[in-house]
Structure formats: C-alpha cells, structure tokens
Enzyme design. Sequence first.
Site, PDB file in Angstrom:
ATOM      1  N   GLU A 258       0.884  -1.174   0.000  1.00  6.03           N
ATOM      2  CA  GLU A 258       0.000   0.000   0.000  1.00  6.03           C
ATOM      3  C   GLU A 258       0.913   1.213   0.000  1.00  6.03           C
ATOM      4  O   GLU A 258       1.475   1.580   1.026  1.00  6.03           O
ATOM      5  CB  GLU A 258      -0.914  -0.008   1.233  1.00  6.03           C
ATOM      6  N   CYS A 292      -2.113   9.221   2.822  1.00  5.55           N
ATOM      7  CA  CYS A 292      -1.799   8.725   1.476  1.00  5.55           C
ATOM      8  C   CYS A 292      -2.854   9.180   0.487  1.00  5.55           C
ATOM      9  O   CYS A 292      -2.576   9.339  -0.693  1.00  5.55           O
ATOM     10  CB  CYS A 292      -1.674   7.211   1.496  1.00  5.55           C
TER      11      CYS A 292
HETATM   12  P1  NAD Z   1       8.550   4.905   4.447  1.00  7.98           P
HETATM   13  O1  NAD Z   1       8.456   4.102   3.197  1.00  7.98           O
HETATM   14  O2  NAD Z   1       9.689   5.806   4.622  1.00  7.98           O
HETATM   15  O3  NAD Z   1       8.566   3.923   5.719  1.00  7.98           O
HETATM   16  C1  NAD Z   1       7.557   2.957   5.908  1.00  7.98           C
HETATM   17  C2  NAD Z   1       8.093   1.854   6.798  1.00  7.98           C
HETATM   18  O4  NAD Z   1       9.156   1.166   6.123  1.00  7.98           O
HETATM   19  C3  NAD Z   1       8.682   2.317   8.112  1.00  7.98           C
HETATM   20  O5  NAD Z   1       8.340   1.390   9.113  1.00  7.98           O
HETATM   21  C4  NAD Z   1      10.162   2.283   7.846  1.00  7.98           C
HETATM   22  O6  NAD Z   1      10.939   2.105   8.999  1.00  7.98           O
HETATM   23  C5  NAD Z   1      10.286   1.068   6.973  1.00  7.98           C
HETATM   24  N1  NAD Z   1      11.497   1.004   6.135  1.00  7.98           N
HETATM   25  C6  NAD Z   1      12.338   2.001   5.802  1.00  7.98           C
HETATM   26  N2  NAD Z   1      13.319   1.533   5.002  1.00  7.98           N
HETATM   27  C7  NAD Z   1      13.065   0.219   4.820  1.00  7.98           C
HETATM   28  C8  NAD Z   1      13.698  -0.808   4.081  1.00  7.98           C
HETATM   29  N3  NAD Z   1      14.774  -0.579   3.349  1.00  7.98           N
HETATM   30  N4  NAD Z   1      13.165  -2.037   4.116  1.00  7.98           N
HETATM   31  C9  NAD Z   1      12.052  -2.289   4.828  1.00  7.98           C
HETATM   32  N5  NAD Z   1      11.397  -1.358   5.539  1.00  7.98           N
HETATM   33  C10 NAD Z   1      11.900  -0.123   5.531  1.00  7.98           C
HETATM   34  O7  NAD Z   1       7.156   5.674   4.556  1.00  7.98           O
HETATM   35  P2  NAD Z   1       6.726   6.748   5.652  1.00  7.98           P
HETATM   36  O8  NAD Z   1       7.449   8.011   5.376  1.00  7.98           O
HETATM   37  O9  NAD Z   1       6.766   6.161   7.006  1.00  7.98           O
HETATM   38  O10 NAD Z   1       5.176   6.916   5.289  1.00  7.98           O
HETATM   39  C11 NAD Z   1       4.685   7.794   4.351  1.00  7.98           C
HETATM   40  C12 NAD Z   1       4.411   7.108   3.040  1.00  7.98           C
HETATM   41  O11 NAD Z   1       3.481   6.044   3.221  1.00  7.98           O
HETATM   42  C13 NAD Z   1       3.768   8.024   2.029  1.00  7.98           C
HETATM   43  O12 NAD Z   1       4.304   7.792   0.760  1.00  7.98           O
HETATM   44  C14 NAD Z   1       2.306   7.609   2.074  1.00  7.98           C
HETATM   45  O13 NAD Z   1       1.580   7.920   0.908  1.00  7.98           O
HETATM   46  C15 NAD Z   1       2.425   6.148   2.269  1.00  7.98           C
HETATM   47  N6  NAD Z   1       1.200   5.585   2.805  1.00  7.98           N
HETATM   48  C16 NAD Z   1       0.426   4.787   2.013  1.00  7.98           C
HETATM   49  C17 NAD Z   1      -0.782   4.289   2.489  1.00  7.98           C
HETATM   50  C18 NAD Z   1      -1.671   3.412   1.652  1.00  7.98           C
HETATM   51  O14 NAD Z   1      -2.564   2.789   2.218  1.00  7.98           O
HETATM   52  N7  NAD Z   1      -1.487   3.325   0.358  1.00  7.98           N
HETATM   53  C19 NAD Z   1      -1.184   4.613   3.773  1.00  7.98           C
HETATM   54  C20 NAD Z   1      -0.365   5.421   4.558  1.00  7.98           C
HETATM   55  C21 NAD Z   1       0.817   5.890   4.062  1.00  7.98           C
END
Ligand code: NAD
Length: 484
Positions: A258, A292
């Site tokens: 997502e 998001c």
């Molecule tokens: P992010 O991708 O930076 O981090 C998400 C998660 O991934 C965190 O727990 C982070 O620690 C982890 N992570 C970071 N590097 C990683 C790696 N290399 N391997 C595995 N995990 C890793 O996202 P964010 O800044 O926390 O959240 C915002 C983003 O999430 C925005 O792009 C938003 O649109 C999206 N989002 C999408 C939805 C949806 O349902 N489509 C919902 C909420 C947020």
Amino acid sequence: TPAAVNGAATFTPVHMPAYIAGRAVETGRTLEVRYPYDGSLTGTAALIGHEHLDEAIKAALEGGKKPLSRHERSTILRKAAALLAERREEFARLITRETGLCMKESRYETGRSSDVLEFAAMEALRDDGQVFSCDISPMGKPRKIFTTRYPVNVIAAITPFNHPLNQVAHKLAPAIAAGAPTILKPSERTPLTALKFAALLYEAGLPGWMLSMFLGTLDEVINPMIEDERTEVVTFTGSVEIGKAIAKRAGYKKLCLELGGNSPLIVLEDADLDLAAKLACEGSFRNSGQRCTAVKRILVQESILEAFTEKFVELAKTYKSGDPEAEDTVVGTVITEDSAKLLERRVHDAVKMGAKVLLGGNRKGALLEPTVIANVPRDAEMVHEESFGPLGPIVTIKDLDDAINYYNSGRFGLSSAIVTNNLQAAMRASKELKTGTTNVNEVPGYRLEHTPFGGVRDSGLGIKEGVVEAMKFFTHVKTFSLPW
Ligand code: NAD
C-alpha cells in the site's frame, strides 16, 4: 492536561519494550522519539537483535498449531475496542507527541481504530464459505464442492509513520480476525503508539504467539524479516521507493503493498463551489496533509478558477496552524523539520516556475502553514511527486478529458475525487481514472474501515486492504468435495 504553561505542556517521556510473542524484551539498546513541535523527548523504544526475530517466528509457527476459534478472536477484538475507547485521550496524546499532529486529529484517529477493531470483531464471526453443486454440466457428478479458509502461517508487517495507530490496527485487527499470527515492525518515528497498542491487545486476551512487535536495524532484523522463508506473507504500507525495494527482497510470498498517492480533487464548472472549497481544505490540510489519500492537487476548470480560488483561500484562512496540543489548532506539524523544508523548497521551486503563493507558505521548524498555491505548472515537483504536507496546489484544467488524461499520465493510482453535479461526468471519472478509488462530492480519502481500499500502478499491486479484503489476503482458500 494539554494546558500550556509558557507554550510548553507537561509530558513525561515514556519507554516501551519490544514484545516477542507477548514477552516484554529489553536489550539495553534503544531508539529515541522526539516531539516534532519542539524537539523534546517523547520516549524511547527497545531495539531487538536477530535472535529475537527468530524467537518470534518460531513462537508464531508453534502457536498456530492450536488456532483460536471465531468466538475467541471476536471477543479479543471487542475487548480491545472497549479498552481503546477507555484510553482514547492517553493514546491521542501520545500520537500527538510522536507525530506533531494536532489533538483533534489524534482523537479522530483513535476513533477510526476503534471502528477497525469493531468491524474486525464482526467479520471474525462470519464464514464466507461457498458451496458449488457439481451436477450442472453433462460431465458433472452428484457431488458438492465447498470452500473454506485457513490462516496463513505468519504475516510479516511493516507500517508507516502517518496514522501511527490506525495503520497498525489495519494490519493487526484483520490478522486477528483471520486467526493469523503477525510479526510487525512499526515506523521508527512513531513506535511508541504502536507498542502501546500491542500491550493493549495482549491485555484484551490476545495470546502472545499471535503477535510480536519490535524495532531493529535493517541488517539484523528488517531485511531478515522480509526474506525469511518460513513466513508466507509480507504486508507493507509506506512509500513507493521502499515498497518496490521490499518487493524485490521478499521473493516467493504473498505480497501486499500500500504505497504513496498523489490524489486529485477535480472541480468542474458546474460544481457547488462552497462544497469544492470545503473538500479542498479538508483534503489538503487535515492530518497536516500527511494522508496517502490527501488532496495533492486541485484540478480546477478554467471558467470557475477565480470564483473557486477566492472561496478556497477564504476558508483556508480558518485552518489554524500552531501548537499541536492547543485545542483550537487544526493543523499541527509535519513529521520532521526536514520534511517541512522539502515542502518549503518545492513551494519556492514552483514559484520560480510561475506559481503564486496566495496563503501561508511560512515555516518554523517542522510547522508549515497551510499553503494555497495557484497556477502551479504540471511539471513542478510539488505536483509531480507526492508532497506529504499541508499544501493545496491549484492546477488549471480545460475540461474533464484534460483532467483524466493528466491524472492517467502520472505514475500514482491510489485515490481521486470529483466535485460535480453532472452524473455523466461523475460516471466517466469513476470509470476512466486509473486509480483505486473515485469519490464524487467527497474527499479522495473517504472510506469505511472495512470497505476495499488500495491502489494500482505505483500506488500498489491492486491487492486491497480494509478489514474484509485484508482478512481474505491473510487466509488461504481450500476447497473440499463430498459425494452429495
Ligand atoms: P517509508 O516508506 O519511509 O517507511 C515505511 C516503513 O518502512 C517504516 O516502518 C520504515 O521504517 C520502513 N522502512 C524504511 N526503510 C526500509 C527498508 N529498506 N526495508 C524495509 N522497511 C523499511 O514511509 P513513511 O514516510 O513512514 O510513510 C509515508 C508514506 O506512506 C507516504 O508515501 C504515504 O503515501 C504512504 N502511505 C500509504 C498508504 C496506503 O494505504 N497506500 C497509507 C499510509 C501511508
């Protein structure tokens, strides 16, 4: 008490352990979380080592040999909803201290999470099994084929910072309802709310083996968690870039991604402009624009550009930003000062390309004012990429065809909305926008917690979340047939 003395409300920093199969684990290594509004310490959370990951997976696999009944799962979820309702203010305060979101939003989020738990409790009781009679073709036989579901062995889940409670609830509640044990790594920016929620679930009666929640380094814990061949599912919510990296790493598994969005609010010339202005403000500024499905671009038909813009700016002035704990604040900070700086830079870049800031645009630390920007060119980074903050960029469109072509030419496909009273236009947008959702006369993010939700193209693989769909994803369908 949110009462501010010299602008600084009192808050005692919290410490949360990791939870491995219900056991509180400390390693001496911790991660700090700070309040985005003033940099003060919100709390610390334990980091685990590789051996704890192994322990969590083994416990989940072992526990899964004696699954919970539907009644047990539903009872745990209902109890959790009741506990969360009792502790709403406590959770809201912690969400605000981790994210800088205003209290109004944090309280709203706890309400959403209660819905997730309640709906999951209901769905846990429902059997969606099907029966097929086999004597319906010349080759048929007097038999029946039945479908039944059984939970996947272990779910590996990773959640983002925005909605630190509700994103976690959307992974865990359907998993519990489906009877599937989960190991979850919350965002390192907002782990305290997530870990507090884990403790609440155990208190509601969730057996330890059904849940482990922890933080750790990429090399020691996160990458091994994604790669582990013993687990059948990886479910990730977060950015496009990380989601795609996870897809490569996960290998042969069920995968739910997502990812980010860049949702438009399309305003056509026949629209109710008061409603359009309201939806533009709510969509762009609520949750500090960090949803998001937040409105990331407002596509306005030329003929009503001026009239719409005037109403939008007037209403946007009422979205007061400031101290997240002050009761009259409706827009708190974004997640970090760096995020606010990135957004500020995108505003400056758009201005250099011919855009005009009509309201806001000022930044102090992680606090960026709700900002209305007119005449934003389509190739400005602000609207080309996902700008995760309280920006309301107005992009001019000729007509609905132009709006549809513009949206479909981009790489995101999460959500969208159109403001119109023309049924034909509404239906065209609903059919032709290549995206997961189109809402008519509502914000793109409108949903119920159990309706299907999720994106296509760069926003996801088309696998839906929402309690009902997530439960399907967390189970396997098995058929069996009987002579009948
Ligand atoms: P992010 O991708 O930076 O981090 C998400 C998660 O991934 C965190 O727990 C982070 O620690 C982890 N992570 C970071 N590097 C990683 C790696 N290399 N391997 C595995 N995990 C890793 O996202 P964010 O800044 O926390 O959240 C915002 C983003 O999430 C925005 O792009 C938003 O649109 C999206 N989002 C999408 C939805 C949806 O349902 N489509 C919902 C909420 C947020």
